[in-house]
Design a protein around this motif. Sequence first.
Motif, short mmCIF file in Angstrom:
data_model
loop_
_atom_site.label_atom_id
_atom_site.label_comp_id
_atom_site.label_asym_id
_atom_site.label_seq_id
_atom_site.Cartn_x
_atom_site.Cartn_y
_atom_site.Cartn_z
N ALA A 65 0.81 -1.22 0.00
CA ALA A 65 0.00 0.00 0.00
C ALA A 65 0.84 1.26 0.00
CB ALA A 65 -0.94 0.00 1.22
N TYR A 66 2.11 1.14 0.41
CA TYR A 66 3.01 2.30 0.52
C TYR A 66 4.32 1.98 -0.20
CZ TYR A 66 -0.20 3.85 4.19
OH TYR A 66 -1.32 4.25 4.89
N PRO A 67 4.32 1.93 -1.53
CA PRO A 67 5.51 1.48 -2.26
C PRO A 67 6.60 2.54 -2.45
CG PRO A 67 3.77 1.96 -3.81
CD PRO A 67 3.18 2.15 -2.44
N LEU A 68 6.30 3.81 -2.20
CA LEU A 68 7.29 4.87 -2.37
C LEU A 68 8.04 5.06 -1.06
CD1 LEU A 68 5.10 7.45 -4.34
CD2 LEU A 68 6.39 5.48 -5.21
N TRP A 69 9.35 5.39 -1.14
CA TRP A 69 10.12 5.44 0.09
C TRP A 69 11.33 6.35 0.00
CZ3 TRP A 69 15.24 3.74 0.05
CH2 TRP A 69 15.64 3.02 -1.08
N ILE A 70 11.77 6.79 1.18
CA ILE A 70 13.07 7.41 1.40
C ILE A 70 13.58 6.85 2.72
CG2 ILE A 70 12.76 9.54 0.10
CD1 ILE A 70 12.06 10.92 2.72
N SER A 71 14.90 6.82 2.89
CA SER A 71 15.44 6.25 4.12
C SER A 71 16.71 6.96 4.52
CB SER A 71 15.72 4.75 3.94
OG SER A 71 16.75 4.55 2.99
N GLY A 72 17.18 6.68 5.73
CA GLY A 72 18.41 7.28 6.21
C GLY A 72 18.79 6.75 7.58
N GLU A 86 31.05 3.09 17.56
CA GLU A 86 31.92 4.10 18.16
C GLU A 86 31.34 5.50 18.00
OE1 GLU A 86 35.80 3.74 16.53
OE2 GLU A 86 36.16 1.73 17.34
N THR A 87 30.56 5.69 16.96
CA THR A 87 29.97 7.00 16.70
C THR A 87 28.78 7.28 17.61
OG1 THR A 87 28.66 6.00 14.93
CG2 THR A 87 30.72 7.10 14.31
N GLY A 88 28.34 6.30 18.39
CA GLY A 88 27.23 6.49 19.29
C GLY A 88 25.97 5.80 18.80
N GLU A 89 24.88 5.96 19.55
CA GLU A 89 23.61 5.32 19.20
C GLU A 89 23.06 5.94 17.92
OE1 GLU A 89 22.19 2.87 20.72
OE2 GLU A 89 23.39 2.72 22.55
N GLN A 90 22.57 5.06 17.02
CA GLN A 90 21.99 5.51 15.76
C GLN A 90 20.69 4.78 15.48
OE1 GLN A 90 25.38 4.74 13.10
NE2 GLN A 90 25.65 6.95 12.91
N ILE A 91 19.86 5.40 14.67
CA ILE A 91 18.58 4.82 14.28
C ILE A 91 18.49 4.80 12.76
CG2 ILE A 91 16.07 5.20 14.23
CD1 ILE A 91 16.35 6.28 17.10
N ARG A 92 18.21 3.63 12.21
CA ARG A 92 17.93 3.53 10.78
C ARG A 92 16.43 3.73 10.60
NH1 ARG A 92 20.21 -1.18 9.57
NH2 ARG A 92 21.98 -0.35 8.42
N TRP A 93 16.05 4.53 9.61
CA TRP A 93 14.63 4.83 9.42
C TRP A 93 14.26 4.78 7.94
CZ3 TRP A 93 13.55 8.85 6.16
CH2 TRP A 93 14.56 9.80 5.97
N VAL A 94 12.97 4.60 7.70
CA VAL A 94 12.42 4.69 6.35
C VAL A 94 11.05 5.34 6.45
CG1 VAL A 94 11.34 2.39 6.42
CG2 VAL A 94 11.92 3.40 4.23
N MET A 95 10.73 6.18 5.46
CA MET A 95 9.37 6.71 5.33
C MET A 95 8.74 6.07 4.11
SD MET A 95 8.90 10.66 6.52
CE MET A 95 10.32 11.37 5.69
N LEU A 96 7.59 5.45 4.31
CA LEU A 96 6.85 4.81 3.24
C LEU A 96 5.66 5.70 2.87
CD1 LEU A 96 6.73 1.13 4.58
CD2 LEU A 96 8.41 2.16 3.02
N VAL A 97 5.44 5.87 1.57
CA VAL A 97 4.43 6.81 1.09
C VAL A 97 3.51 6.09 0.10
CG1 VAL A 97 4.05 9.04 -0.03
CG2 VAL A 97 6.14 8.65 1.31
#
Length: 223
Positions: free
Chosen positions: A21-28, A77-88
């Motif tokens: 239902a949400y095939p378009l995306w960006i992530s980071g 070593e760079t610290g806590e990070q979060i991988r994310w994606v936005m589905l549109v």
Amino acid sequence: MRMLRPTQIDAQRTISRLINAYPLWISGIIAAEKWPAFVTKMSARYEVDISPAARQWRKRRCQCNTHLIGAELPTKETGEQIRWVMLVSEQGRGMIKDLESLQDARRERLVWGDYVLMHLTRPRVHGGGSRWTWCLLPQIEQQEANYLTALAQSAGKQRDAKRLDAFIRQSLLRRPMHSGVRTQVAKMLRRARVVWVRHSHDAPWPSVEPDKLPHLGAYRAAQ
């Protein structure tokens, strides 16, 4: 919905459930300390945190809907990070389509760590049709397969399967067994089993059988 998932595998499962239902995306990837402000900003700009009723309201007015999904990466070593994606959603207009360079999961594959989201045909013996599933990236699959085969050859010659069995149980089987990953791992094991038999002079395969791999959830998935 809860945008920050408790594990990487929970995020993957949410993405594969929504992608039709949400095939378009960006992530980071973003620093964990910046995540709350990022969520606030995306909620204000793209309404990523609204109720199902509000999503239906937007859809009826030909406006697109957006989901934001994130999960913490292992500490580096760079610290806590979060991988994310936005589905549109594909249908409807919206600010996110004007401001962001969205990709289409049906053409530009969505990568999440060692995994890539694929739309695959289901074998007829398993009901046919098609489904979205996570697979190992080709380079990761090749790397794991080559190492497993080398272990099987060495173990067969030495008649000592401890390292072979340990790699299978502590590395391969700790990966999330999405159907795509399970198919890839089963293929690796079949190849390794042939090599083992050849070099061990037909000794029985000393580890998990390719056709008896666990399904998702039977083993704790690596994050």
